[in-house]
Motif scaffolding. Structure first.
Motif, PDB file in Angstrom:
ATOM      1  N   ILE A 137      55.646  36.986  61.057  1.00 31.51           N
ATOM      2  CA  ILE A 137      54.310  37.578  61.128  1.00 31.51           C
ATOM      3  C   ILE A 137      53.346  36.520  61.658  1.00 31.51           C
ATOM      4  O   ILE A 137      53.320  35.399  61.143  1.00 31.51           O
ATOM      5  CB  ILE A 137      53.843  38.051  59.740  1.00 31.51           C
ATOM      6  N   PRO A 138      52.552  36.851  62.681  1.00 39.14           N
ATOM      7  CA  PRO A 138      51.581  35.881  63.213  1.00 39.14           C
ATOM      8  C   PRO A 138      50.612  35.410  62.126  1.00 39.14           C
ATOM      9  O   PRO A 138      50.128  36.211  61.324  1.00 39.14           O
ATOM     10  CB  PRO A 138      50.841  36.675  64.296  1.00 39.14           C
ATOM     11  N   ALA A 139      50.328  34.115  62.115  1.00 37.28           N
ATOM     12  CA  ALA A 139      49.468  33.549  61.073  1.00 37.28           C
ATOM     13  C   ALA A 139      48.088  34.192  61.050  1.00 37.28           C
ATOM     14  O   ALA A 139      47.468  34.318  59.991  1.00 37.28           O
ATOM     15  CB  ALA A 139      49.345  32.036  61.275  1.00 37.28           C
ATOM     16  N   ASP A 140      47.577  34.617  62.231  1.00 34.69           N
ATOM     17  CA  ASP A 140      46.232  35.204  62.257  1.00 34.69           C
ATOM     18  C   ASP A 140      46.191  36.610  61.665  1.00 34.69           C
ATOM     19  O   ASP A 140      45.121  37.217  61.561  1.00 34.69           O
ATOM     20  CB  ASP A 140      45.669  35.210  63.683  1.00 34.69           C
ATOM     21  N   LYS A 141      47.355  37.136  61.280  1.00 36.29           N
ATOM     22  CA  LYS A 141      47.400  38.448  60.626  1.00 36.29           C
ATOM     23  C   LYS A 141      47.583  38.333  59.107  1.00 36.29           C
ATOM     24  O   LYS A 141      47.790  39.328  58.427  1.00 36.29           O
ATOM     25  CB  LYS A 141      48.527  39.298  61.227  1.00 36.29           C
ATOM     26  N   ILE A 142      47.536  37.109  58.606  1.00 39.97           N
ATOM     27  CA  ILE A 142      47.750  36.883  57.168  1.00 39.97           C
ATOM     28  C   ILE A 142      46.488  36.317  56.535  1.00 39.97           C
ATOM     29  O   ILE A 142      45.902  35.353  57.035  1.00 39.97           O
ATOM     30  CB  ILE A 142      48.915  35.904  56.926  1.00 39.97           C
ATOM     31  N   GLU A 143      46.044  36.932  55.463  1.00 41.52           N
ATOM     32  CA  GLU A 143      44.926  36.429  54.676  1.00 41.52           C
ATOM     33  C   GLU A 143      45.419  36.257  53.234  1.00 41.52           C
ATOM     34  O   GLU A 143      46.011  37.175  52.670  1.00 41.52           O
ATOM     35  CB  GLU A 143      43.745  37.403  54.690  1.00 41.52           C
ATOM     36  N   VAL A 144      45.188  35.097  52.648  1.00 40.58           N
ATOM     37  CA  VAL A 144      45.632  34.819  51.282  1.00 40.58           C
ATOM     38  C   VAL A 144      44.431  34.854  50.343  1.00 40.58           C
ATOM     39  O   VAL A 144      43.440  34.160  50.572  1.00 40.58           O
ATOM     40  CB  VAL A 144      46.325  33.445  51.178  1.00 40.58           C
ATOM     41  N   VAL A 145      44.510  35.676  49.307  1.00 38.84           N
ATOM     42  CA  VAL A 145      43.502  35.693  48.259  1.00 38.84           C
ATOM     43  C   VAL A 145      44.214  35.313  46.960  1.00 38.84           C
ATOM     44  O   VAL A 145      45.106  36.030  46.504  1.00 38.84           O
ATOM     45  CB  VAL A 145      42.848  37.089  48.123  1.00 38.84           C
ATOM     46  N   TYR A 146      43.827  34.190  46.392  1.00 38.85           N
ATOM     47  CA  TYR A 146      44.552  33.639  45.252  1.00 38.85           C
ATOM     48  C   TYR A 146      44.139  34.293  43.929  1.00 38.85           C
ATOM     49  O   TYR A 146      43.048  34.849  43.809  1.00 38.85           O
ATOM     50  CB  TYR A 146      44.308  32.132  45.162  1.00 38.85           C
ATOM     51  N   ASN A 147      45.027  34.188  42.957  1.00 37.93           N
ATOM     52  CA  ASN A 147      44.740  34.677  41.609  1.00 37.93           C
ATOM     53  C   ASN A 147      43.700  33.789  40.920  1.00 37.93           C
ATOM     54  O   ASN A 147      43.391  32.687  41.376  1.00 37.93           O
ATOM     55  CB  ASN A 147      46.009  34.684  40.750  1.00 37.93           C
ATOM     56  N   ALA A 148      43.204  34.280  39.813  1.00 40.76           N
ATOM     57  CA  ALA A 148      42.288  33.509  38.971  1.00 40.76           C
ATOM     58  C   ALA A 148      42.602  33.867  37.523  1.00 40.76           C
ATOM     59  O   ALA A 148      43.618  34.511  37.231  1.00 40.76           O
ATOM     60  CB  ALA A 148      40.832  33.811  39.323  1.00 40.76           C
ATOM     61  N   LEU A 149      41.740  33.447  36.623  1.00 45.58           N
ATOM     62  CA  LEU A 149      41.941  33.724  35.197  1.00 45.58           C
ATOM     63  C   LEU A 149      40.585  34.033  34.586  1.00 45.58           C
ATOM     64  O   LEU A 149      39.571  33.475  34.999  1.00 45.58           O
ATOM     65  CB  LEU A 149      42.567  32.513  34.506  1.00 45.58           C
ATOM     66  N   ASP A 150      40.568  34.919  33.621  1.00 43.76           N
ATOM     67  CA  ASP A 150      39.326  35.298  32.957  1.00 43.76           C
ATOM     68  C   ASP A 150      39.166  34.490  31.672  1.00 43.76           C
ATOM     69  O   ASP A 150      39.823  34.777  30.669  1.00 43.76           O
ATOM     70  CB  ASP A 150      39.343  36.790  32.639  1.00 43.76           C
ATOM     71  N   PRO A 151      38.301  33.472  31.675  1.00 41.12           N
ATOM     72  CA  PRO A 151      38.118  32.645  30.464  1.00 41.12           C
ATOM     73  C   PRO A 151      37.650  33.461  29.261  1.00 41.12           C
ATOM     74  O   PRO A 151      37.901  33.079  28.112  1.00 41.12           O
ATOM     75  CB  PRO A 151      37.052  31.629  30.890  1.00 41.12           C
ATOM     76  N   ASP A 152      36.967  34.580  29.507  1.00 38.79           N
ATOM     77  CA  ASP A 152      36.481  35.397  28.393  1.00 38.79           C
ATOM     78  C   ASP A 152      37.621  35.945  27.543  1.00 38.79           C
ATOM     79  O   ASP A 152      37.434  36.261  26.367  1.00 38.79           O
ATOM     80  CB  ASP A 152      35.640  36.567  28.911  1.00 38.79           C
ATOM     81  N   SER A 153      38.809  36.062  28.153  1.00 34.90           N
ATOM     82  CA  SER A 153      39.948  36.579  27.397  1.00 34.90           C
ATOM     83  C   SER A 153      40.381  35.615  26.295  1.00 34.90           C
ATOM     84  O   SER A 153      41.121  35.985  25.387  1.00 34.90           O
ATOM     85  CB  SER A 153      41.136  36.846  28.336  1.00 34.90           C
ATOM     86  N   PHE A 154      39.904  34.365  26.362  1.00 33.68           N
ATOM     87  CA  PHE A 154      40.233  33.368  25.350  1.00 33.68           C
ATOM     88  C   PHE A 154      39.043  33.061  24.446  1.00 33.68           C
ATOM     89  O   PHE A 154      39.088  32.146  23.631  1.00 33.68           O
ATOM     90  CB  PHE A 154      40.695  32.058  26.006  1.00 33.68           C
ATOM     91  N   ARG A 155      37.961  33.834  24.607  1.00 35.09           N
ATOM     92  CA  ARG A 155      36.699  33.487  23.947  1.00 35.09           C
ATOM     93  C   ARG A 155      36.822  33.387  22.426  1.00 35.09           C
ATOM     94  O   ARG A 155      36.290  32.494  21.800  1.00 35.09           O
ATOM     95  CB  ARG A 155      35.625  34.514  24.322  1.00 35.09           C
ATOM     96  N   ASN A 156      37.515  34.327  21.798  1.00 33.51           N
ATOM     97  CA  ASN A 156      37.602  34.346  20.331  1.00 33.51           C
ATOM     98  C   ASN A 156      38.865  33.669  19.800  1.00 33.51           C
ATOM     99  O   ASN A 156      39.232  33.843  18.643  1.00 33.51           O
ATOM    100  CB  ASN A 156      37.546  35.796  19.827  1.00 33.51           C
ATOM    101  N   TYR A 157      39.499  32.898  20.645  1.00 32.17           N
ATOM    102  CA  TYR A 157      40.760  32.251  20.257  1.00 32.17           C
ATOM    103  C   TYR A 157      40.505  30.902  19.592  1.00 32.17           C
ATOM    104  O   TYR A 157      39.705  30.101  20.072  1.00 32.17           O
ATOM    105  CB  TYR A 157      41.648  32.056  21.487  1.00 32.17           C
ATOM    106  N   GLU A 158      41.188  30.665  18.487  1.00 32.38           N
ATOM    107  CA  GLU A 158      41.188  29.362  17.843  1.00 32.38           C
ATOM    108  C   GLU A 158      42.637  28.951  17.593  1.00 32.38           C
ATOM    109  O   GLU A 158      43.423  29.729  17.048  1.00 32.38           O
ATOM    110  CB  GLU A 158      40.426  29.399  16.517  1.00 32.38           C
ATOM    111  N   TYR A 159      42.949  27.743  17.992  1.00 35.30           N
ATOM    112  CA  TYR A 159      44.315  27.251  17.835  1.00 35.30           C
ATOM    113  C   TYR A 159      44.691  27.150  16.356  1.00 35.30           C
ATOM    114  O   TYR A 159      43.932  26.635  15.540  1.00 35.30           O
ATOM    115  CB  TYR A 159      44.444  25.874  18.509  1.00 35.30           C
ATOM    116  N   ASP A 160      45.876  27.643  16.034  1.00 32.16           N
ATOM    117  CA  ASP A 160      46.384  27.605  14.667  1.00 32.16           C
ATOM    118  C   ASP A 160      47.473  26.539  14.582  1.00 32.16           C
ATOM    119  O   ASP A 160      48.582  26.736  15.093  1.00 32.16           O
ATOM    120  CB  ASP A 160      46.945  28.985  14.286  1.00 32.16           C
TER     121      ASP A 160
END
Length: 219
Positions: free
Chosen positions: A1-24
């Motif tokens: 596939i020609p490189a000019d036909k490829i667009e990469v959108v990377y993953n991320a992470l939602d910090p809010d999903s860890f908001r109420n977490y406390e290490y046990d």
């Protein structure tokens, strides 16, 4: 596939999903006691399957243990390779240094990140590897294979080819024996991780759709 036909959108992470977490600390009480004795906890989290390169990881820990005897490997997850990995650890004489949690989710999963000093993404092939972002969120030094896509957005990590157990062993020993290196990796990768957000991912996707739409209309 020609490189000019490829667009990469990377993953991320939602910090809010860890908001109420406390290490046990009681979740992995044994590992906490070993940390107090000066042991370094190396972790991997995911499916126990060939793609994840875990046999090489176990061999690297065994190789490192020949020169530095204060490493423990935590394998969090389950999969068809579990028995093979158990047998390999016994064969290499490190069954007392490789701990298996079985399948983890929720708080147990998060605690598995928090207990770790070093997180290794040992995959033979990994399109991205979002567990590396989760580990970065939990103040952990990262070691990634060069075959893992997440290495394209995280630079403050150590890298190795999945098959190079000697290099991985050297890297694990280096982190375990150098508080300065460990602190530098953890702090710098946290800054990189904090620059990634799902909002930016969504914006990149929208911009891409709009650009393609304009190209189509112009054609």
């Amino acid at each position: 596939i020609p490189a000019d036909k490829i667009e990469v959108v990377y993953n991320a992470l939602d910090p809010d999903s860890f908001r109420n977490y406390e290490y046990d600390m009681s979740t992995y009480r044994y590992l906490e006691s070993m940390r107090e004795e000066g042991y370094t906890i190396v972790s991997s989290l995911g499916r126990l399957t060939v793609q994840k390169g875990l046999t090489q990881l176990v061999r690297a820990v065994a190789r490192a243990s020949e020169r530095y005897d204060r490493l423990i490997l935590l394998l969090a997850g389950d999969g068809e390779q579990r028995d093979e990995l158990l047998e390999l650890a016994a064969e290499l004489g490190v069954s007392d240094r490789v701990l298996f949690t079985g399948f983890v989710r929720g708080k147990q999963r998060r605690d598995a990140f928090s207990i770790a000093d070093v997180f290794v993404l040992s995959s033979v092939s990994e399109p991205f590897g979002i567990t590396a972002l989760e580990a970065a969120h939990h103040d952990t030094a990262l070691v990634l294979t060069k075959q893992s896509g997440v290495g394209e957005v995280l630079n403050s990590v150590l890298r190795y080819d999945f098959w190079d157990i000697d290099r991985l062993a050297d890297q694990l020993i280096a982190i375990a024996t150098s508080p300065a290196l460990s602190a530098s990796l953890r702090q710098n990768v946290a800054h990189e991780y904090n620059r990634l957000s799902w909002h930016d991912v969504a914006e990149s996707c929208l911009q891409l759709y709009h650009r393609l739409r304009h190209v189509e209309v112009a054609a």
